[in-house]
Motif scaffolding. Structure first.
Motif, PDB file in Angstrom:
ATOM      1  N   LYS A 104       1.576 -40.206 -17.471  1.00  0.00           N
ATOM      2  CA  LYS A 104       0.937 -39.100 -17.042  1.00  0.00           C
ATOM      3  C   LYS A 104      -0.484 -38.854 -17.981  1.00  0.00           C
ATOM      4  CE  LYS A 104       2.350 -34.279 -17.083  1.00  0.00           C
ATOM      5  NZ  LYS A 104       3.282 -33.367 -17.460  1.00  0.00           N
ATOM      6  N   ARG A 105      -0.294 -39.000 -19.473  1.00  0.00           N
ATOM      7  CA  ARG A 105      -1.402 -38.917 -20.323  1.00  0.00           C
ATOM      8  C   ARG A 105      -2.528 -39.831 -20.088  1.00  0.00           C
ATOM      9  NH1 ARG A 105      -2.541 -34.393 -22.958  1.00  0.00           N
ATOM     10  NH2 ARG A 105      -4.684 -34.970 -23.515  1.00  0.00           N
ATOM     11  N   ASN A 106      -2.129 -40.903 -19.306  1.00  0.00           N
ATOM     12  CA  ASN A 106      -3.203 -41.736 -18.845  1.00  0.00           C
ATOM     13  C   ASN A 106      -4.200 -41.117 -17.828  1.00  0.00           C
ATOM     14  OD1 ASN A 106      -3.227 -43.915 -20.674  1.00  0.00           O
ATOM     15  ND2 ASN A 106      -1.780 -45.080 -19.392  1.00  0.00           N
ATOM     16  N   LEU A 107      -3.203 -40.374 -16.980  1.00  0.00           N
ATOM     17  CA  LEU A 107      -4.080 -39.779 -15.830  1.00  0.00           C
ATOM     18  C   LEU A 107      -4.978 -38.930 -16.369  1.00  0.00           C
ATOM     19  CD1 LEU A 107      -1.167 -38.912 -13.179  1.00  0.00           C
ATOM     20  CD2 LEU A 107      -2.723 -41.095 -13.220  1.00  0.00           C
ATOM     21  N   TYR A 108      -4.701 -37.967 -17.309  1.00  0.00           N
ATOM     22  CA  TYR A 108      -5.528 -37.132 -17.782  1.00  0.00           C
ATOM     23  C   TYR A 108      -6.654 -37.736 -18.632  1.00  0.00           C
ATOM     24  CZ  TYR A 108      -7.040 -33.399 -20.877  1.00  0.00           C
ATOM     25  OH  TYR A 108      -7.618 -32.079 -21.309  1.00  0.00           O
ATOM     26  N   ASN A 109      -6.358 -38.930 -19.426  1.00  0.00           N
ATOM     27  CA  ASN A 109      -7.477 -39.547 -19.881  1.00  0.00           C
ATOM     28  C   ASN A 109      -8.430 -40.039 -18.971  1.00  0.00           C
ATOM     29  OD1 ASN A 109      -6.523 -38.920 -22.564  1.00  0.00           O
ATOM     30  ND2 ASN A 109      -5.414 -40.665 -22.776  1.00  0.00           N
ATOM     31  N   LEU A 110      -8.057 -40.673 -17.746  1.00  0.00           N
ATOM     32  CA  LEU A 110      -8.865 -41.148 -16.991  1.00  0.00           C
ATOM     33  C   LEU A 110      -9.902 -40.207 -16.605  1.00  0.00           C
ATOM     34  CD1 LEU A 110      -7.038 -43.230 -14.316  1.00  0.00           C
ATOM     35  CD2 LEU A 110      -9.321 -43.948 -15.538  1.00  0.00           C
ATOM     36  N   GLY A 111      -9.164 -39.044 -16.076  1.00  0.00           N
ATOM     37  CA  GLY A 111     -10.140 -37.910 -15.466  1.00  0.00           C
ATOM     38  C   GLY A 111     -10.905 -37.116 -16.338  1.00  0.00           C
ATOM     39  N   ARG A 112     -10.443 -37.095 -17.652  1.00  0.00           N
ATOM     40  CA  ARG A 112     -11.155 -36.621 -18.887  1.00  0.00           C
ATOM     41  C   ARG A 112     -12.693 -37.426 -18.807  1.00  0.00           C
ATOM     42  NH1 ARG A 112     -10.760 -37.877 -24.521  1.00  0.00           N
ATOM     43  NH2 ARG A 112     -10.904 -36.117 -25.792  1.00  0.00           N
ATOM     44  N   GLU A 113     -12.396 -38.709 -19.034  1.00  0.00           N
ATOM     45  CA  GLU A 113     -13.479 -39.819 -19.137  1.00  0.00           C
ATOM     46  C   GLU A 113     -14.501 -39.318 -17.920  1.00  0.00           C
ATOM     47  OE1 GLU A 113     -14.390 -41.475 -21.792  1.00  0.00           O
ATOM     48  OE2 GLU A 113     -12.361 -40.563 -22.693  1.00  0.00           O
ATOM     49  N   GLU A 114     -14.158 -39.302 -16.928  1.00  0.00           N
ATOM     50  CA  GLU A 114     -15.005 -39.193 -15.603  1.00  0.00           C
ATOM     51  C   GLU A 114     -15.662 -37.775 -15.738  1.00  0.00           C
ATOM     52  OE1 GLU A 114     -15.074 -41.557 -13.860  1.00  0.00           O
ATOM     53  OE2 GLU A 114     -15.665 -40.897 -11.718  1.00  0.00           O
ATOM     54  N   LEU A 115     -14.984 -36.905 -16.098  1.00  0.00           N
ATOM     55  CA  LEU A 115     -15.573 -35.189 -16.330  1.00  0.00           C
ATOM     56  C   LEU A 115     -16.665 -35.456 -17.318  1.00  0.00           C
ATOM     57  CD1 LEU A 115     -12.346 -32.875 -15.972  1.00  0.00           C
ATOM     58  CD2 LEU A 115     -14.432 -33.093 -14.189  1.00  0.00           C
ATOM     59  N   PHE A 116     -16.438 -36.180 -18.335  1.00  0.00           N
ATOM     60  CA  PHE A 116     -17.429 -36.464 -19.393  1.00  0.00           C
ATOM     61  C   PHE A 116     -18.859 -37.030 -18.935  1.00  0.00           C
ATOM     62  CE2 PHE A 116     -14.374 -36.820 -23.283  1.00  0.00           C
ATOM     63  CZ  PHE A 116     -13.867 -35.399 -23.242  1.00  0.00           C
ATOM     64  N   LYS A 117     -18.545 -37.931 -17.867  1.00  0.00           N
ATOM     65  CA  LYS A 117     -19.777 -38.627 -17.374  1.00  0.00           C
ATOM     66  C   LYS A 117     -20.424 -37.729 -16.709  1.00  0.00           C
ATOM     67  CE  LYS A 117     -17.592 -42.888 -15.998  1.00  0.00           C
ATOM     68  NZ  LYS A 117     -17.116 -43.295 -14.787  1.00  0.00           N
ATOM     69  N   PHE A 118     -19.873 -36.698 -15.906  1.00  0.00           N
ATOM     70  CA  PHE A 118     -20.676 -35.839 -15.299  1.00  0.00           C
ATOM     71  C   PHE A 118     -20.938 -34.473 -15.721  1.00  0.00           C
ATOM     72  CE2 PHE A 118     -18.593 -38.649 -12.219  1.00  0.00           C
ATOM     73  CZ  PHE A 118     -19.638 -38.817 -11.209  1.00  0.00           C
ATOM     74  N   GLY A 119     -21.208 -34.362 -17.089  1.00  0.00           N
ATOM     75  CA  GLY A 119     -21.642 -33.196 -17.957  1.00  0.00           C
ATOM     76  C   GLY A 119     -20.746 -32.405 -18.168  1.00  0.00           C
ATOM     77  N   TYR A 120     -19.367 -32.681 -18.254  1.00  0.00           N
ATOM     78  CA  TYR A 120     -18.428 -31.658 -18.588  1.00  0.00           C
ATOM     79  C   TYR A 120     -18.045 -31.758 -20.144  1.00  0.00           C
ATOM     80  CZ  TYR A 120     -17.942 -29.876 -13.969  1.00  0.00           C
ATOM     81  OH  TYR A 120     -18.125 -29.339 -12.716  1.00  0.00           O
ATOM     82  N   THR A 121     -17.684 -30.590 -20.649  1.00  0.00           N
ATOM     83  CA  THR A 121     -17.245 -30.797 -22.349  1.00  0.00           C
ATOM     84  C   THR A 121     -15.922 -30.267 -22.254  1.00  0.00           C
ATOM     85  OG1 THR A 121     -19.416 -29.744 -22.762  1.00  0.00           O
ATOM     86  CG2 THR A 121     -17.724 -29.736 -24.627  1.00  0.00           C
ATOM     87  N   GLU A 122     -14.979 -30.773 -23.233  1.00  0.00           N
ATOM     88  CA  GLU A 122     -13.579 -30.283 -23.102  1.00  0.00           C
ATOM     89  C   GLU A 122     -13.700 -29.138 -24.064  1.00  0.00           C
ATOM     90  OE1 GLU A 122     -11.057 -33.580 -24.708  1.00  0.00           O
ATOM     91  OE2 GLU A 122      -9.484 -32.503 -23.803  1.00  0.00           O
ATOM     92  N   ILE A 123     -13.304 -28.003 -23.576  1.00  0.00           N
ATOM     93  CA  ILE A 123     -13.556 -26.737 -24.582  1.00  0.00           C
ATOM     94  C   ILE A 123     -12.331 -26.326 -25.223  1.00  0.00           C
ATOM     95  CG2 ILE A 123     -15.475 -25.890 -23.219  1.00  0.00           C
ATOM     96  CD1 ILE A 123     -13.648 -23.862 -22.112  1.00  0.00           C
ATOM     97  N   GLY A 124     -11.042 -26.835 -24.895  1.00  0.00           N
ATOM     98  CA  GLY A 124      -9.985 -26.490 -25.297  1.00  0.00           C
ATOM     99  C   GLY A 124      -8.756 -27.063 -24.684  1.00  0.00           C
ATOM    100  N   LEU A 125      -7.625 -26.821 -24.902  1.00  0.00           N
ATOM    101  CA  LEU A 125      -6.206 -27.258 -24.340  1.00  0.00           C
ATOM    102  C   LEU A 125      -6.421 -27.196 -22.864  1.00  0.00           C
ATOM    103  CD1 LEU A 125      -3.471 -28.126 -25.191  1.00  0.00           C
ATOM    104  CD2 LEU A 125      -2.670 -25.961 -24.542  1.00  0.00           C
ATOM    105  N   ASP A 126      -6.669 -28.266 -22.177  1.00  0.00           N
ATOM    106  CA  ASP A 126      -6.639 -28.704 -20.688  1.00  0.00           C
ATOM    107  C   ASP A 126      -7.739 -27.799 -20.020  1.00  0.00           C
ATOM    108  OD1 ASP A 126      -4.418 -30.039 -21.355  1.00  0.00           O
ATOM    109  OD2 ASP A 126      -3.047 -28.541 -20.568  1.00  0.00           O
ATOM    110  N   HIS A 127      -8.807 -27.776 -20.711  1.00  0.00           N
ATOM    111  CA  HIS A 127      -9.954 -26.808 -20.181  1.00  0.00           C
ATOM    112  C   HIS A 127     -11.369 -27.449 -20.375  1.00  0.00           C
ATOM    113  CE1 HIS A 127      -6.809 -23.554 -19.446  1.00  0.00           C
ATOM    114  NE2 HIS A 127      -7.998 -22.927 -18.588  1.00  0.00           N
ATOM    115  N   PHE A 128     -12.081 -27.643 -19.252  1.00  0.00           N
ATOM    116  CA  PHE A 128     -13.506 -28.097 -19.308  1.00  0.00           C
ATOM    117  C   PHE A 128     -14.466 -27.264 -18.855  1.00  0.00           C
ATOM    118  CE2 PHE A 128     -10.283 -31.297 -19.109  1.00  0.00           C
ATOM    119  CZ  PHE A 128     -10.683 -32.514 -19.915  1.00  0.00           C
TER     120      PHE A 128
END
Ligand SMILES: C[S@@+](CC[C@H](N)C(=O)[O-])C[C@H]1O[C@@H](n2cnc3c(N)ncnc32)[C@H](O)[C@@H]1O
Ligand code: SF4
Length: 440
Positions: free
Chosen positions: A255-279
């Motif tokens: 489950k955490r791998n799913l999150y990490n995969l998506g998180r890296e993809e969001l970073f590539k497209f200009g998103y910042t992780e601002i807090g718990l589960d939010h970009f």
């Protein structure tokens, strides 16, 4: 990511949208005290209004909702909401800094009922009022968006969850990418300045490929903010989730791998992780608030401004001030009866101790800035217990403490809920039968 850490910290944990969490509330409040609290504040309030109705059940749903196809039920509900607001206004003179409609599905309401409700509240809108609303892309109507816009609403939130058709079928929530794209575009053309998408990871049938595909579709629409919630699977409490037990569902490391995969993809497209589960999209108001350390978190999620008082109207809504939490009746029939009898429909609450206030500040700071200033906590009687527990987080590379400032390392971000638990005096010293969802 150290897999042994994922295993070690994957425990049942509160989400800390309030501190103390609801199961630990002490019930010490009276309706008179709550009215006094509202009367004493001269600042405009944040108003939350809960619309519980949905036309169709999503099987994963953990929200407080009532399923009904009969949209006329919204009319009686709006009557009750207006009465509840008047019960408050008879004794106070509240101004509304912000108004958020959540659900359920707020766009369950018919146009005339929206018009009546907003027409009543409008007299109390502050000058720089901010309006936001959660809508279901499958059922929201053009005319509803237009009406809300005419009352000054500028922020929209949509439940997306996942774009994969197999996942959507399994969870009983089918909505195409094209539909969501159309609603997003129409809202922007109408002048909505912020669009938020809710997504969930850990849903049945999600795979690494399907999650990446969903994220790639999401970023095409450039939502200003993305809430990416960890699926909370609690079938003993939420019977509707039992139907999902027959499918494979990622948990723990997968489950955490799913999150990490998506998180890296969001970073590539200009998103910042601002807090718990939010970009947040770089340049958006929330990304700016995060950069300037002006981010807040409440029951409604992350915001850039927060009033000292949040008043919740409607069935099950929670209100908060510096000194109290109070909650409305959760059963819609009883909620309606109480309001009709001229009574505030409050059934539970909590009076904050000075320790609660300090811990609440620390958990806010952790969830919004990933750091805590520990200087005040160090003279607290609980500090020794807290320190002992923090040592383990230091050894595990999750945090660093320098000059009384606790900082969460980038690798430590998945463990914010676990860290918050260390400061939670109630969890350490009391028992509860309530089962919290897993932290990972
Ligand atoms: C309170 S719900 C209301 C939103 C709206 N009814 C909708 O679904 O379009 C807000 C969000 O909570 C999330 N949610 C609901 N049930 C959940 C669960 N069991 N686990 C994690 N997130 C959940 C969904 O992402 C949903 O969009
Ligand atoms: S629309 Fe939202 S509140 Fe309604 S059932 Fe689906 S997830 Fe739950």
């Amino acid at each position: 990511m150290d897999l042994s850490l994922l295993k070690k910290y994957d425990v049942a944990a509160p989400r800390y949208t309030s501190y103390p969490p609801v199961p630990f509330w002490n019930g010490e409040f009276t309706k008179t005290q709550w009215i006094q609290e509202l009367s004493c504040s001269d600042e405009a309030i944040d108003l939350y209004i809960h619309i519980p109705y949905c036309q169709q059940l999503c099987y994963y749903c953990g929200c407080h909702r009532v399923i009904s196809k009969n949209r006329d039920r919204g009319a009686a509900y709006v009557d009750t909401l207006i009465k509840e607001w008047q019960l408050y206004q008879n004794k106070t003179n509240l101004k509304i800094a912000s108004l958020h409609f959540g659900g359920g599905t707020p766009n369950f309401l018919n146009l005339v009922d929206w018009d009546r409700l907003l027409g009543t509240l409008q007299a109390s809108f502050a000058e720089d009022f901010i309006g936001s609303v959660e809508v279901d892309p499958r059922t929201v109507e053009f005319e509803q968006l237009k009406l809300l816009k005419s009352f000054g609403f500028s922020r929209l939130s949509m439940g997306i969850q996942d774009f994969d058709s197999d996942v959507q079928k399994a969870i009983n929530r089918e909505q195409s990418f094209d539909l969501v794209s159309d609603v997003t575009q129409i809202a922007r053309e109408m002048g909505y300045t912020s669009v938020n998408f809710d997504l969930i990871y850990g849903l049945p049938l999600q795979t690494a490929e399907s999650v990446l595909q969903t994220i790639d579709q999401v970023v095409q629409l450039q939502p200003d903010m993305i809430a990416w919630y960890s699926y909370a699977h609690l079938p003993e409490r939420l019977k509707n989730q039992k139907i999902l037990e027959k499918y494979h569902r990622a948990s723990g490391e997968e489950k955490r791998n799913l999150y990490n995969l998506g998180r890296e993809e969001l970073f590539k497209f200009g998103y910042t992780e601002i807090g718990l589960d939010h970009f947040a999209l770089k340049g958006s108001y929330l990304a700016r608030a995060f950069d300037n350390e002006k981010l807040h978190r409440s029951f409604m999620g992350y915001t850039d401004k927060k009033a000292p008082i949040t008043l919740g109207l409607g069935v099950s809504s929670i209100s908060a001030s510096d000194h109290f939490f109070v909650q409305n009746e959760k059963d819609i029939k009883q909620y309606t009866e109480l309001v009709e009898q001229g009574e505030l429909p409050l059934i539970g609450g909590h009076r904050m101790s000075s320790t609660d206030q300090l811990v609440q500040e620390h958990i806010q700071s952790l969830m919004c800035q990933s750091k805590i200033n520990l200087s005040e906590m160090k003279s607290h009687p609980f500090w020794k217990d807290i320190q002992k527990n923090l040592d383990e987080f230091i050894q595990d590379g999750i945090i660093l403490i320098e000059d009384d400032i606790l900082m969460v390392s980038p690798e430590g971000r998945p463990f914010l809920r676990n860290l918050a638990m260390v400061f939670d005096e109630h969890l350490r010293t009391k028992n509860t039968k309530v089962k919290f969802s897993q932290s990972i």
